[in-house]
Design a protein around this motif. Structure first.
Motif, PDB file in Angstrom:
ATOM      1  N   VAL A  82       7.526 -13.483 -10.817  1.00 14.70           N
ATOM      2  CA  VAL A  82       8.564 -13.332  -9.735  1.00 14.70           C
ATOM      3  C   VAL A  82       8.053 -13.336  -8.281  1.00 14.70           C
ATOM      4  O   VAL A  82       8.620 -13.576  -7.301  1.00 14.70           O
ATOM      5  N   ALA A  83       6.891 -12.494  -8.339  1.00 11.57           N
ATOM      6  CA  ALA A  83       6.323 -12.062  -6.723  1.00 11.57           C
ATOM      7  C   ALA A  83       5.944 -13.421  -6.367  1.00 11.57           C
ATOM      8  O   ALA A  83       6.093 -13.601  -5.272  1.00 11.57           O
ATOM      9  N   LEU A  84       5.267 -14.144  -6.937  1.00 13.47           N
ATOM     10  CA  LEU A  84       4.725 -15.645  -6.756  1.00 13.47           C
ATOM     11  C   LEU A  84       5.867 -16.495  -6.066  1.00 13.47           C
ATOM     12  O   LEU A  84       5.499 -17.122  -4.967  1.00 13.47           O
ATOM     13  N   LEU A  85       6.943 -16.274  -6.995  1.00 13.01           N
ATOM     14  CA  LEU A  85       8.191 -17.141  -6.530  1.00 13.01           C
ATOM     15  C   LEU A  85       8.603 -16.918  -5.248  1.00 13.01           C
ATOM     16  O   LEU A  85       9.125 -17.565  -4.275  1.00 13.01           O
ATOM     17  N   LEU A  86       8.655 -15.643  -5.184  1.00 12.94           N
ATOM     18  CA  LEU A  86       9.270 -14.883  -3.892  1.00 12.94           C
ATOM     19  C   LEU A  86       8.455 -15.282  -2.706  1.00 12.94           C
ATOM     20  O   LEU A  86       8.961 -15.673  -1.703  1.00 12.94           O
ATOM     21  N   THR A  87       7.104 -15.259  -2.922  1.00 16.12           N
ATOM     22  CA  THR A  87       6.226 -15.469  -1.749  1.00 16.12           C
ATOM     23  C   THR A  87       6.028 -16.851  -1.405  1.00 16.12           C
ATOM     24  O   THR A  87       6.093 -17.211  -0.185  1.00 16.12           O
ATOM     25  N   SER A  88       6.730 -17.703  -2.320  1.00 11.74           N
ATOM     26  CA  SER A  88       6.456 -19.054  -2.210  1.00 11.74           C
ATOM     27  C   SER A  88       7.683 -19.772  -1.450  1.00 11.74           C
ATOM     28  O   SER A  88       7.988 -20.488  -0.570  1.00 11.74           O
ATOM     29  N   PHE A  89       9.168 -19.075  -2.027  1.00 14.61           N
ATOM     30  CA  PHE A  89      10.252 -19.662  -1.648  1.00 14.61           C
ATOM     31  C   PHE A  89      11.208 -18.684  -0.786  1.00 14.61           C
ATOM     32  O   PHE A  89      12.244 -19.242  -0.389  1.00 14.61           O
ATOM     33  N   ALA A  90      10.907 -17.327  -1.120  1.00 14.69           N
ATOM     34  CA  ALA A  90      11.691 -16.561  -0.124  1.00 14.69           C
ATOM     35  C   ALA A  90      10.866 -15.417   0.266  1.00 14.69           C
ATOM     36  O   ALA A  90      11.073 -14.172   0.019  1.00 14.69           O
ATOM     37  N   PRO A  91       9.870 -15.495   1.202  1.00 16.40           N
ATOM     38  CA  PRO A  91       9.140 -14.452   1.602  1.00 16.40           C
ATOM     39  C   PRO A  91       9.856 -13.547   2.479  1.00 16.40           C
ATOM     40  O   PRO A  91       9.325 -12.415   2.673  1.00 16.40           O
ATOM     41  N   TRP A  92      10.903 -14.013   3.122  1.00 14.31           N
ATOM     42  CA  TRP A  92      11.712 -13.063   3.932  1.00 14.31           C
ATOM     43  C   TRP A  92      12.327 -11.777   2.905  1.00 14.31           C
ATOM     44  O   TRP A  92      12.698 -10.692   3.468  1.00 14.31           O
ATOM     45  N   ALA A  93      12.300 -12.070   1.757  1.00  9.35           N
ATOM     46  CA  ALA A  93      12.809 -11.092   0.755  1.00  9.35           C
ATOM     47  C   ALA A  93      12.094  -9.977   0.451  1.00  9.35           C
ATOM     48  O   ALA A  93      12.317  -9.025  -0.183  1.00  9.35           O
ATOM     49  N   ILE A  94      10.837 -10.165   0.624  1.00 12.35           N
ATOM     50  CA  ILE A  94       9.626  -9.334   0.150  1.00 12.35           C
ATOM     51  C   ILE A  94       9.893  -7.958   0.721  1.00 12.35           C
ATOM     52  O   ILE A  94       9.811  -6.789   0.051  1.00 12.35           O
ATOM     53  N   THR A  95      10.073  -7.871   2.147  1.00 14.47           N
ATOM     54  CA  THR A  95      10.278  -6.335   2.875  1.00 14.47           C
ATOM     55  C   THR A  95      11.540  -5.649   2.278  1.00 14.47           C
ATOM     56  O   THR A  95      11.307  -4.506   2.117  1.00 14.47           O
ATOM     57  N   PRO A  96      12.747  -6.292   2.286  1.00 13.47           N
ATOM     58  CA  PRO A  96      13.801  -5.781   1.769  1.00 13.47           C
ATOM     59  C   PRO A  96      13.590  -5.282   0.400  1.00 13.47           C
ATOM     60  O   PRO A  96      14.049  -4.037   0.180  1.00 13.47           O
ATOM     61  N   ILE A  97      13.033  -6.099  -0.430  1.00  8.56           N
ATOM     62  CA  ILE A  97      12.834  -5.357  -1.974  1.00  8.56           C
ATOM     63  C   ILE A  97      12.024  -4.377  -2.140  1.00  8.56           C
ATOM     64  O   ILE A  97      12.106  -3.657  -2.609  1.00  8.56           O
ATOM     65  N   LEU A  98      10.690  -4.319  -1.218  1.00 11.31           N
ATOM     66  CA  LEU A  98       9.997  -3.413  -0.929  1.00 11.31           C
ATOM     67  C   LEU A  98      10.590  -2.106  -0.449  1.00 11.31           C
ATOM     68  O   LEU A  98      10.306  -1.121  -0.970  1.00 11.31           O
ATOM     69  N   MET A  99      11.650  -2.025   0.446  1.00 12.35           N
ATOM     70  CA  MET A  99      12.149  -1.026   1.019  1.00 12.35           C
ATOM     71  C   MET A  99      13.281  -0.558  -0.076  1.00 12.35           C
ATOM     72  O   MET A  99      13.344   0.650  -0.308  1.00 12.35           O
ATOM     73  N   CYS A 100      13.911  -1.405  -0.962  1.00  9.76           N
ATOM     74  CA  CYS A 100      14.623  -0.884  -1.838  1.00  9.76           C
ATOM     75  C   CYS A 100      13.879   0.095  -2.719  1.00  9.76           C
ATOM     76  O   CYS A 100      14.362   1.047  -3.506  1.00  9.76           O
ATOM     77  N   GLY A 101      12.773  -0.475  -3.082  1.00 11.78           N
ATOM     78  CA  GLY A 101      11.676   0.223  -4.095  1.00 11.78           C
ATOM     79  C   GLY A 101      11.333   1.615  -3.383  1.00 11.78           C
ATOM     80  O   GLY A 101      11.409   2.800  -4.218  1.00 11.78           O
ATOM     81  N   GLY A 102      11.127   1.574  -2.220  1.00 10.50           N
ATOM     82  CA  GLY A 102      10.851   2.693  -1.347  1.00 10.50           C
ATOM     83  C   GLY A 102      11.860   3.764  -1.459  1.00 10.50           C
ATOM     84  O   GLY A 102      11.724   4.839  -1.650  1.00 10.50           O
ATOM     85  N   THR A 103      13.167   3.171  -1.295  1.00  9.09           N
ATOM     86  CA  THR A 103      14.195   4.219  -1.373  1.00  9.09           C
ATOM     87  C   THR A 103      14.705   4.734  -2.850  1.00  9.09           C
ATOM     88  O   THR A 103      14.831   5.683  -3.127  1.00  9.09           O
ATOM     89  N   TYR A 104      14.220   3.828  -3.912  1.00  6.96           N
ATOM     90  CA  TYR A 104      14.280   4.465  -5.157  1.00  6.96           C
ATOM     91  C   TYR A 104      12.967   5.736  -5.211  1.00  6.96           C
ATOM     92  O   TYR A 104      13.041   6.784  -6.289  1.00  6.96           O
ATOM     93  N   LEU A 105      11.908   5.247  -4.674  1.00  5.34           N
ATOM     94  CA  LEU A 105      10.934   6.566  -4.882  1.00  5.34           C
ATOM     95  C   LEU A 105      11.425   7.713  -4.182  1.00  5.34           C
ATOM     96  O   LEU A 105      11.022   8.888  -4.758  1.00  5.34           O
ATOM     97  N   CYS A 106      11.819   7.569  -2.987  1.00  6.12           N
ATOM     98  CA  CYS A 106      12.543   8.643  -2.184  1.00  6.12           C
ATOM     99  C   CYS A 106      13.491   9.581  -3.044  1.00  6.12           C
ATOM    100  O   CYS A 106      13.490  10.673  -3.193  1.00  6.12           O
ATOM    101  N   PHE A 107      14.238   8.656  -3.796  1.00 10.40           N
ATOM    102  CA  PHE A 107      15.653   9.273  -4.698  1.00 10.40           C
ATOM    103  C   PHE A 107      14.745   9.959  -5.964  1.00 10.40           C
ATOM    104  O   PHE A 107      14.960  11.229  -6.042  1.00 10.40           O
TER     105      PHE A 107
END
Length: 315
Positions: A82-107
């Motif tokens: 999934v990560a390699l598909l994202l970086t190949s076809f939707a690199p713009w999505a990496i930062t928002p996904i990372l921030m969603c994960g960061g929000t989960y860690l904060c929670f």
């Protein structure tokens, strides 16, 4: 013919140099990415020992081995593609996904803080006692589900650090980081859960020094487990807040990342020889505060929703 052989050897030598350079790139990038993911690893190591608490000591290491195998599957068979598909076809999505994960860690961190201060938590209930095989399977399943979230965060952090590298280098870095982190986390967890057994074994030795060390280990383990839990909570808030801080800057928002950066530099310059450490601590402290604020807001909102649902069900 000799000139053709020399040309072939030159090509082979060139390919070998490229391969060596690629390995060096993967190694260097893996080390850097692993360092950035260290905070999540601390939390992973802090969470996992809870899953074998109260189980038969003879099954602790086999259960940890099963959880580690599930962690490898999570990282390499689910997250890596999934990560390699994202970086190949939707690199713009990496930062928002990372921030969603960061929000989960904060929670998660905020929830643990609430539990520390007597608030209601959302901790996963332990499986009901009964058939030992079913209990073990439920324990492993729950731990692997939790690992999936933390592993996704580790791999995404690593991917964000090498998103501009060639695809094969990205794959190599993710594989190296995934395997290294799994070995580090579950090796540490295995040592932690067996430390009291090691202490008991030493306490029965004829040597007075060995007995004293063994008794010390047995007495120290509850303190170590509590400290590890506190460190894991801090790590989640620090890493989650830091991800949100840097992610917002990556998305083009000057606030709050730039003021924090300026403050960190000012503290570093004002503290002389301790500048590097003081600057880092400043950023880490502010990241932790951001983690507490964001995580507390999410936790409060979710608790309100759950309360409303329970109230609606009462009617």
């Amino acid at each position: 013919m000799p000139s053709g052989l020399i040309a072939l050897l030159d090509d082979v030598a060139g390919i070998a140099k490229l391969a060596a350079a690629s390995i060096d790139d993967v190694g260097a990038a893996s080390g850097k990415a692993a360092t950035k993911a260290a905070g999540v690893v601390v939390d992973d190591a802090a969470v996992t020992p809870r899953y074998v608490t109260g189980l038969s000591p003879s099954r602790e290491l086999p259960i940890i081995a099963k959880i580690a195998a599930g962690s490898v599957r999570n990282k390499l068979l689910l997250i890596l593609p999934v990560a390699l598909l994202l970086t190949s076809f939707a690199p713009w999505a990496i930062t928002p996904i990372l921030m969603c994960g960061g929000t989960y860690l904060c929670f998660e961190g905020a929830e643990k803080l609430m539990e520390m201060f007597g608030g209601a938590g959302h901790g996963e209930a332990a499986p009901a006692t009964g058939d030992p095989a079913a209990l073990e399977a439920a324990t492993v399943s729950g731990a692997v589900r939790t690992d999936l979230i933390l592993s996704a965060e580790i791999m995404t952090i690593a991917l964000a650090d090498v998103s501009d590298a060639p695809l094969l280098t990205q794959a190599g870095v993710l594989i190296v980081v995934g395997l290294a982190m799994t070995v580090a986390v579950y090796g540490a967890v295995g040592l932690i859960v067996k430390m009291d057994d090691i202490g008991l074994h030493l306490a029965e030795r004829p040597s007075g020094a060995a007995r004293a060390l063994g008794r010390g280990l047995v007495k120290a383990m509850p303190v170590v487990m509590n400290a590890l839990s506190a460190i894991g909570t801090f790590a989640m808030l620090w890493v989650g807040g830091g991800i949100l801080l840097h992610g917002s800057h990556t998305l083009g928002l000057a606030w709050p990342a730039e003021p924090v950066e300026h403050l960190s530099h000012a503290v570093a310059q004002a503290t002389g020889p301790l500048g590097a450490v003081a600057g880092w601590l400043t950023t880490a402290a502010i990241s932790t505060v951001i983690g507490v604020v964001v995580g507390g807001a999410v936790a409060f909102a979710l608790h309100q929703v759950m309360r409303l649902r329970k109230g609606g069900g009462a009617h």
